[in-house]
Scaffold this motif. Sequence first.
Motif, short mmCIF file in Angstrom:
data_model
loop_
_atom_site.label_atom_id
_atom_site.label_comp_id
_atom_site.label_asym_id
_atom_site.label_seq_id
_atom_site.Cartn_x
_atom_site.Cartn_y
_atom_site.Cartn_z
N GLY A 1 -29.69 -15.66 51.43
CA GLY A 1 -29.00 -16.94 52.04
C GLY A 1 -28.72 -16.62 53.47
O GLY A 1 -29.13 -17.70 54.40
N ASP A 2 -28.38 -15.48 54.06
CA ASP A 2 -28.09 -15.34 55.38
C ASP A 2 -29.22 -15.53 56.13
O ASP A 2 -29.57 -16.36 57.30
CB ASP A 2 -27.59 -13.94 55.71
N ALA A 3 -30.48 -15.15 55.92
CA ALA A 3 -31.52 -15.15 56.44
C ALA A 3 -32.20 -16.73 56.59
O ALA A 3 -32.60 -17.19 57.85
CB ALA A 3 -32.44 -14.22 56.25
N LEU A 4 -32.08 -17.24 55.53
CA LEU A 4 -32.55 -18.79 55.43
C LEU A 4 -31.82 -19.96 56.10
O LEU A 4 -32.15 -20.62 56.80
CB LEU A 4 -32.60 -19.33 53.90
N PHE A 5 -30.56 -19.55 56.26
CA PHE A 5 -29.57 -20.28 56.97
C PHE A 5 -29.78 -20.26 58.37
O PHE A 5 -29.96 -21.20 59.05
CB PHE A 5 -28.23 -19.78 56.80
N ARG A 6 -30.01 -18.91 58.88
CA ARG A 6 -30.40 -18.90 60.39
C ARG A 6 -31.69 -19.63 60.69
O ARG A 6 -31.80 -20.08 61.75
CB ARG A 6 -30.34 -17.38 60.69
N ASP A 7 -32.66 -19.31 59.69
CA ASP A 7 -33.86 -19.76 59.73
C ASP A 7 -34.01 -21.42 59.92
O ASP A 7 -34.48 -22.04 60.77
CB ASP A 7 -34.89 -19.61 58.94
N LEU A 8 -33.19 -22.10 58.95
CA LEU A 8 -33.21 -23.34 58.79
C LEU A 8 -32.37 -24.03 59.93
O LEU A 8 -32.70 -25.08 60.55
CB LEU A 8 -32.47 -23.69 57.47
N LEU A 9 -31.11 -23.29 60.65
CA LEU A 9 -30.69 -23.75 61.75
C LEU A 9 -31.65 -23.98 62.94
O LEU A 9 -31.56 -24.67 63.85
CB LEU A 9 -29.56 -23.02 61.73
N ALA A 10 -32.57 -22.78 63.19
CA ALA A 10 -33.20 -22.66 64.27
C ALA A 10 -34.37 -23.92 64.34
O ALA A 10 -34.78 -24.74 65.25
CB ALA A 10 -33.96 -21.42 64.44
N ARG A 11 -34.77 -24.31 62.94
CA ARG A 11 -35.84 -25.43 62.63
C ARG A 11 -35.13 -26.69 63.37
O ARG A 11 -35.72 -27.56 63.72
CB ARG A 11 -36.41 -24.94 61.51
N ALA A 12 -33.96 -26.68 62.66
CA ALA A 12 -33.03 -28.15 62.99
C ALA A 12 -32.83 -28.25 64.26
O ALA A 12 -33.04 -29.33 64.73
CB ALA A 12 -32.04 -28.19 62.03
N GLU A 13 -32.40 -27.23 64.98
CA GLU A 13 -32.23 -27.54 66.44
C GLU A 13 -33.26 -27.82 67.13
O GLU A 13 -33.47 -28.51 68.12
CB GLU A 13 -31.59 -26.13 66.92
N ALA A 14 -34.47 -27.28 66.60
CA ALA A 14 -35.88 -27.74 67.29
C ALA A 14 -36.13 -29.17 67.40
O ALA A 14 -36.83 -29.72 68.21
CB ALA A 14 -37.08 -26.72 66.98
N LEU A 15 -35.62 -29.74 66.09
CA LEU A 15 -36.12 -31.06 65.77
C LEU A 15 -34.77 -31.93 66.35
O LEU A 15 -34.57 -33.22 66.07
CB LEU A 15 -36.00 -31.25 64.45
N GLY A 16 -33.78 -31.31 67.05
CA GLY A 16 -32.38 -32.13 67.66
C GLY A 16 -31.45 -32.34 66.62
O GLY A 16 -30.49 -33.14 66.71
N GLY A 17 -31.56 -31.38 65.66
CA GLY A 17 -30.28 -31.44 64.69
C GLY A 17 -29.29 -29.96 64.57
O GLY A 17 -29.43 -29.49 66.00
#
Length: 977
Positions: A805-821
């Motif tokens: 969970g922790d690793a996926l949340f951090r990964d999703l956040l990084a990818r979202a921020e790269a898309l303006g989210g």
Amino acid sequence: MRVEGKGLINRDTRVGFSFDGQRYTGFEGDTIASALLANDVRLTGRSFKYHRPRGILTAGSEEPNALMTVGEGPSQSPNTRATTQDIFEGLVARSQNNWPSLKTDILSVNDAFTNFLSAGFYYKTFMWPRSFWEKVYEPFIRRAAGLGALSGKHDDDRCEKAFAFCDILVIGSGPSGLIAALAAARAGADVILAEEDSRFGGRLLTETYTLDEKPGHIWVDEVIAELEAMDNVRLMHRTAVTGAYDQGTYGALEQVSNHLAAPHADAPLECFWRIVAKQAVLCAGAIERPIAFPMNDRPGIMTASAVRAYLNRWGVVPGREVAVFGNNDDAHRTAHDLAAAGVKVAALIDSRPDADVSGDFPVYTGAEVVDTKGRLGLSEVQIRTASGTETLKTDCLAMSGGWNPTLHLTCHMNGRPIWNDSIAAFVPTPNMVPGLDVAGAAAGVFSTKGALKSGLFRAKKALDALGIKTPSIPLPKAEDAAYNITPLWQVAGKGRAWLDFQNDVTTKDVKQAAAENFASVEHMKRYTTQGMATDQGKNSNVGALAVLADATGRAIPETGTTTFRPPFTPVSIAAMGAGGRGKGFAPERFMTSHAATVERAAPMIEAGLWYRPSYFPRPCETTWRQSCDREVEMVRESVGIADVSTLGKIDIQGPDAAAFLDFVYTNTFSTLKVGRTRYGLMLREDGYVMDDGTTARLGEHHYLMTTTTAAAGPVMRHLEYVHQCLCLDMNVRFISVTEQWAQFAVAGPKSRKLLNTILDAPIENESWPFMACGPVTLLGVDARLFRISFSGEHAYEIAVPARYGDALFRDLLARAEALGGGAYGMEALNVLRIEKGFITHAEIHGRVTAFDIGMERMVSAKKDCIGKPAAARPGLVDPERERLVGIKPIGEVKQLVAGAHLFNPNDEAVRVNDQGYVTSVCYSPTLDSNLGLAFLKNGPARHGETIMMVDHLRRLEVQCEVCHPVFLDKEGEKTRG
């Protein structure tokens, strides 16, 4: 004084410590008690009520007298038993319950008023004048009461909690415990051996017994060495098992660092363990009881086994001329051990006329101790024989009234022990705690050979219950002496005969309780405070029961015992509440994303005991509204990530799973295709809405139900009730998997684009339509993907095993921020769902029906379900009921308030004119308007009307328009697109 050549201490390492400001030295391996006795210190404390001088009585955790405050400043710990606290360099100990000093205690004046302070005096005094109670009596009593004191300062010492699981838990490491652990370990079972002492071995460390012609402590070392080498064994010394609970769970307190002069900075002081064992063997030994003879409480009067223990384990003798008084053969061993060590034995006094005694010391049979002398320390005893009375000079009296099996844990589930006349003691009743068996002295088997046989037999029984074959283990040769005893509960004579040494309870007090008709053992306990001190009457309860039985003309079994309650030994609140410093009573549940969320400075709010982020502030944002508005716009225009792991997840499987769901939900789930998800509504039996959520069909007979966060527990209980009481014949099983899966919402127009960067196999709208579900892999990890939305946007929820969970949340956040989210919290989630008219427990609060929330068509007419008949009652489908609507402010005042009430514009805002109430409000940056969900009488028919929202508390009156509860994208094009 020290005895050369005796003891198991390390005489090469001297240890300095202080007691009451006086500097002393001991050796490594000494306790405070043994070190003080070695320095000829006998006075260690004062009793609770009369402040009589008290000395060390025992050598174990049952000690009632030698309670001390250890440490200084914020870390000081009161009521530490000197008999169990190891000394370390620089240890500071202080006596308690005295002023101004231990030797000169002003409150010892209480002892002169013993006739006025007898049992129950507090029920009969302090009655007049009435006004004195609050001004004089109560303040004085409170100031005088208590044993020890905390510093009143914040303590920075840290405690921990931990969990352990095993096949067999062995409690105690005497001969029976060691052989039981060895047998279970050799059989391949997972074994935990718990011992409250600092060393394994139990009474083998304090006796001169041999096993296979080796000293007992050598045999112990060999067994422990073998157990240490096994991967399936956990050895836990300094760990007292304190309580037995349901389903094989045991509480245990481990002393981690309070015996160290310089513990590691990360080491906790104590650790409270929850141990879950499939089987357990109690090998806790037995506790020697005193004899109630006149003036038996002076410093220097000890139990015989304690004198023997200090001699053989610590190389200390508590006096230079020691007398021994007992009613059983075991007391004789103390005299023989002392004589063999060169200590003068003043006399061996046996109350039995026919006792078989021999030894190179004076022997008195058929004799009793009837008086003692020595205010601050014993100086002489008076004995009564058949020929008269004699006075003996002695500075230590070792007394033995027999042994009580340590059976307390077996009674922690409200069981009662049974009386055994042959040993004059209570023994455990079989099967009082499921899965717990008793061996050795704890079962009333007192010889070493008997204890070994008992331990091996109970271990074999535990292994048989687990289906594990017991290996052949030869028993070592050991003593097998018979235990002979003639009960002696009290000795007649002048002076008070003490039972409870800490609480100053005498035989006279017990008799007085019986005379005043407090004849029940529980009533006597409370009237006299017998057994209510920190030792819980471990030394004194059985003696008090015997005195009560004699006073009431009953037998001891008929008199019965008091209730045994955990903990067996005192447990600090800090240890039981480890991790909860500065917290409330309610448990705290953290998501796998908690650390990453806190790192982003998100304020946390409680939601059904879970802690969830309110919003994720950025440096330029000064108010929560700024963060919330940004997060809403981010989800509507780009992509947002939210941890939704807190939603209840219940795994349901079985041939009848579909039929079961059809019965608990208003709509049909048996027609749901595999790989699809459906929204469901659940009613209580009274027809009101209980919860809502989605359920996915993962296989032919496999479903995954989701619930709201707050209702996860109640829904699980509801399902259990339905299955056990209403659907007994259905072949279905279910279990909560909420904490086994970490689940994240990926919401927004760019959600699929983000997912396709992490999924091993990309998805398209056609291959993964709205409400689809199924297994996927992301970065090589098996996961589940659900296309569902609580935001009204194109959205998904991705679930992985919680460890990722922790690793996926951090990964999703990084990818979202790269898309303006980025991440969004509960405030934005609330705005998003209000814009779409989605309900939470703010709306389904227990007083609304499916009809009220506009979901009456979800109650299937083709099948029955829980709550359906009740929901069809005329009063619950009346159009004039308060029903769900949306509201928007249209006047000059734009503020909406949840909890405010609704009134017609021309009506007075009083109760009789109430038209409804507001449940949820928000500001929508998407629509640039305040929005609200509300319940309004005949609401669906009043869309377009004007209504007044009134909040008397805030003095608000707001003109609103009644509208449809779905404010945005009524057709759901964004969700399905």
